[in-house]
Scaffold this active site. Sequence first.
Site, PDB file in Angstrom:
ATOM      1  CE  LYS A  13       4.913  -4.289  -3.094  1.00 41.52           C
ATOM      2  NZ  LYS A  13       5.677  -3.816  -1.902  1.00 41.52           N
ATOM      3  NE  ARG A  88      -0.423  -1.729  -0.364  1.00 39.09           N
ATOM      4  CZ  ARG A  88       0.493  -1.283  -1.224  1.00 39.09           C
ATOM      5  NH1 ARG A  88       0.254  -1.220  -2.505  1.00 39.09           N
ATOM      6  NH2 ARG A  88       1.652  -0.889  -0.778  1.00 39.09           N
ATOM      7  NE  ARG A 122      11.078   3.810  -1.945  1.00 42.23           N
ATOM      8  CZ  ARG A 122       9.952   3.105  -1.886  1.00 42.23           C
ATOM      9  NH1 ARG A 122       9.786   2.071  -2.682  1.00 42.23           N
ATOM     10  NH2 ARG A 122       9.029   3.411  -1.019  1.00 42.23           N
ATOM     11  NE  ARG A 155       6.884   5.944  -2.583  1.00 44.75           N
ATOM     12  CZ  ARG A 155       6.498   4.685  -2.691  1.00 44.75           C
ATOM     13  NH1 ARG A 155       6.945   3.939  -3.671  1.00 44.75           N
ATOM     14  NH2 ARG A 155       5.664   4.161  -1.833  1.00 44.75           N
ATOM     15  NE  ARG A 166       4.608   3.054   2.605  1.00 44.64           N
ATOM     16  CZ  ARG A 166       5.692   3.226   1.845  1.00 44.64           C
ATOM     17  NH1 ARG A 166       6.592   4.125   2.185  1.00 44.64           N
ATOM     18  NH2 ARG A 166       5.839   2.530   0.750  1.00 44.64           N
TER      19      ARG A 166
HETATM   20  P1  AP5 Z   1      11.293  -1.069  -4.091  1.00 44.47           P
HETATM   21  O1  AP5 Z   1      11.546  -1.968  -5.251  1.00 44.47           O
HETATM   22  O2  AP5 Z   1      10.942   0.351  -4.352  1.00 44.47           O
HETATM   23  O3  AP5 Z   1      10.209  -1.747  -3.119  1.00 44.47           O
HETATM   24  P2  AP5 Z   1       8.636  -1.888  -3.279  1.00 44.47           P
HETATM   25  O4  AP5 Z   1       8.280  -3.222  -2.708  1.00 44.47           O
HETATM   26  O5  AP5 Z   1       8.212  -1.608  -4.683  1.00 44.47           O
HETATM   27  O6  AP5 Z   1       8.208  -0.728  -2.286  1.00 44.47           O
HETATM   28  P3  AP5 Z   1       7.047   0.348  -2.339  1.00 44.47           P
HETATM   29  O7  AP5 Z   1       7.319   1.270  -1.177  1.00 44.47           O
HETATM   30  O8  AP5 Z   1       6.926   0.982  -3.672  1.00 44.47           O
HETATM   31  O9  AP5 Z   1       5.853  -0.509  -1.993  1.00 44.47           O
HETATM   32  P4  AP5 Z   1       4.578  -0.093  -1.346  1.00 44.47           P
HETATM   33  O10 AP5 Z   1       3.864  -1.340  -1.577  1.00 44.47           O
HETATM   34  O11 AP5 Z   1       4.573   0.353   0.048  1.00 44.47           O
HETATM   35  O12 AP5 Z   1       4.196   1.263  -2.090  1.00 44.47           O
HETATM   36  P5  AP5 Z   1       3.179   1.582  -3.232  1.00 44.47           P
HETATM   37  O13 AP5 Z   1       3.780   2.600  -4.106  1.00 44.47           O
HETATM   38  O14 AP5 Z   1       2.639   0.326  -3.838  1.00 44.47           O
HETATM   39  O15 AP5 Z   1      12.578  -1.152  -3.139  1.00 44.47           O
HETATM   40  C1  AP5 Z   1      12.684  -0.342  -1.979  1.00 44.47           C
HETATM   41  C2  AP5 Z   1      14.131   0.127  -1.795  1.00 44.47           C
HETATM   42  O16 AP5 Z   1      14.968  -1.001  -1.526  1.00 44.47           O
HETATM   43  C3  AP5 Z   1      14.744   0.822  -3.036  1.00 44.47           C
HETATM   44  O17 AP5 Z   1      15.583   1.851  -2.591  1.00 44.47           O
HETATM   45  C4  AP5 Z   1      15.550  -0.293  -3.722  1.00 44.47           C
HETATM   46  O18 AP5 Z   1      16.642   0.227  -4.464  1.00 44.47           O
HETATM   47  C5  AP5 Z   1      16.001  -1.097  -2.517  1.00 44.47           C
HETATM   48  N1  AP5 Z   1      16.153  -2.514  -2.812  1.00 44.47           N
HETATM   49  C6  AP5 Z   1      15.396  -3.272  -3.651  1.00 44.47           C
HETATM   50  N2  AP5 Z   1      15.826  -4.551  -3.656  1.00 44.47           N
HETATM   51  C7  AP5 Z   1      16.873  -4.588  -2.764  1.00 44.47           C
HETATM   52  C8  AP5 Z   1      17.753  -5.626  -2.302  1.00 44.47           C
HETATM   53  N3  AP5 Z   1      17.628  -6.879  -2.747  1.00 44.47           N
HETATM   54  N4  AP5 Z   1      18.689  -5.322  -1.376  1.00 44.47           N
HETATM   55  C9  AP5 Z   1      18.795  -4.070  -0.899  1.00 44.47           C
HETATM   56  N5  AP5 Z   1      18.041  -3.027  -1.308  1.00 44.47           N
HETATM   57  C10 AP5 Z   1      17.077  -3.288  -2.230  1.00 44.47           C
HETATM   58  O19 AP5 Z   1       1.945   2.215  -2.406  1.00 44.47           O
HETATM   59  C11 AP5 Z   1       2.052   3.489  -1.819  1.00 44.47           C
HETATM   60  C12 AP5 Z   1       0.727   3.848  -1.168  1.00 44.47           C
HETATM   61  O20 AP5 Z   1      -0.330   3.855  -2.156  1.00 44.47           O
HETATM   62  C13 AP5 Z   1       0.212   2.893  -0.089  1.00 44.47           C
HETATM   63  O21 AP5 Z   1       0.788   3.172   1.176  1.00 44.47           O
HETATM   64  C14 AP5 Z   1      -1.295   3.194  -0.132  1.00 44.47           C
HETATM   65  O22 AP5 Z   1      -1.611   4.396   0.538  1.00 44.47           O
HETATM   66  C15 AP5 Z   1      -1.570   3.398  -1.624  1.00 44.47           C
HETATM   67  N6  AP5 Z   1      -1.964   2.160  -2.295  1.00 44.47           N
HETATM   68  C16 AP5 Z   1      -1.278   1.521  -3.293  1.00 44.47           C
HETATM   69  N7  AP5 Z   1      -1.925   0.398  -3.649  1.00 44.47           N
HETATM   70  C17 AP5 Z   1      -3.031   0.322  -2.880  1.00 44.47           C
HETATM   71  C18 AP5 Z   1      -4.096  -0.628  -2.773  1.00 44.47           C
HETATM   72  N8  AP5 Z   1      -4.140  -1.734  -3.537  1.00 44.47           N
HETATM   73  N9  AP5 Z   1      -5.063  -0.398  -1.857  1.00 44.47           N
HETATM   74  C19 AP5 Z   1      -5.051   0.706  -1.089  1.00 44.47           C
HETATM   75  N10 AP5 Z   1      -4.083   1.635  -1.138  1.00 44.47           N
HETATM   76  C20 AP5 Z   1      -3.071   1.448  -2.019  1.00 44.47           C
END
Ligand code: AP5
Length: 211
Positions: A13, A88, A122, A155, A166
């Site tokens: 994402k 979420r 990552r 991270r 997760r």
């Molecule tokens: P990346 O693009 O970083 O993936 P992402 O989907 O953005 O992953 P996140 O881990 O950031 O998502 P998340 O939803 O768990 O975390 P968030 O920060 O929102 O890609 C991942 C890796 O793959 C990278 O190394 C990239 O280079 C690689 N890659 C990308 N595309 C690729 C491809 N096509 N092929 C191969 N490799 C590829 O949330 C973190 C925490 O915050 C949550 O756990 C929760 O505690 C809290 N939180 C956030 N939002 C909420 C909410 N709405 N409600 C409650 N808690 C929340």
Amino acid sequence: MKLILLGAPGAGKGTQSDFIKSALKVPVISTGNLLREAIALGTDLGKQAKAYMDGGNLVPDQLIIDLMKEKLQSSDCANGAILDGFPRTVAQAEALQSFSDVDIALSFEVPDEAIVHRMAGRRTCLKCHSVYHVENNPPKVEGVCDKCGEALTIRRDDNPDVVLQRLNVYHEQTEPVKHYYEQLGKLRSVEGVGEVEEIRDRIFAVLGLSV
Ligand code: AP5
């Protein structure tokens, strides 16, 4: 346009939101980045969120809903926004519907095995939020952000045990959000496995954008 990016942790994402932002010319609001900034600044929100995030769990709905309501009312979002990581839970989706309309919820479909590999490699820039992977998408200079020159970090929640938690949380609490938007006729899905640019092209086709 108000666009929601749905998908498992590591589904891509954040990586794809950069391309979509350039095409749509609206801001990306990433709840994960906002929470990590709050933790780094030591704000009340950060203090409340830290233990949940470190354990791979969602922070309480009301904290996130209040945060997003404020963000979406800001003038930056007058022409729309890309919501990365919100809603979420179904409760968050219902709350969002009460204060803002949504055009499309775009779900990234990636199998769990691919997620585990992605998270293990990552690297993240805490300053400009750029995302890399040591094999799939390495920076030009190892350990250094191409865009802003900051040192890249791993991270805390990319630890393998936390990644599994997760993923469990995603399947239990976030996957039902897809059904919520399907019933509203707003769900679109995109296959999230392949080269980054290939996936960008699939997303642009679904959204009717040109590269
Ligand atoms: P990346 O693009 O970083 O993936 P992402 O989907 O953005 O992953 P996140 O881990 O950031 O998502 P998340 O939803 O768990 O975390 P968030 O920060 O929102 O890609 C991942 C890796 O793959 C990278 O190394 C990239 O280079 C690689 N890659 C990308 N595309 C690729 C491809 N096509 N092929 C191969 N490799 C590829 O949330 C973190 C925490 O915050 C949550 O756990 C929760 O505690 C809290 N939180 C956030 N939002 C909420 C909410 N709405 N409600 C409650 N808690 C929340």
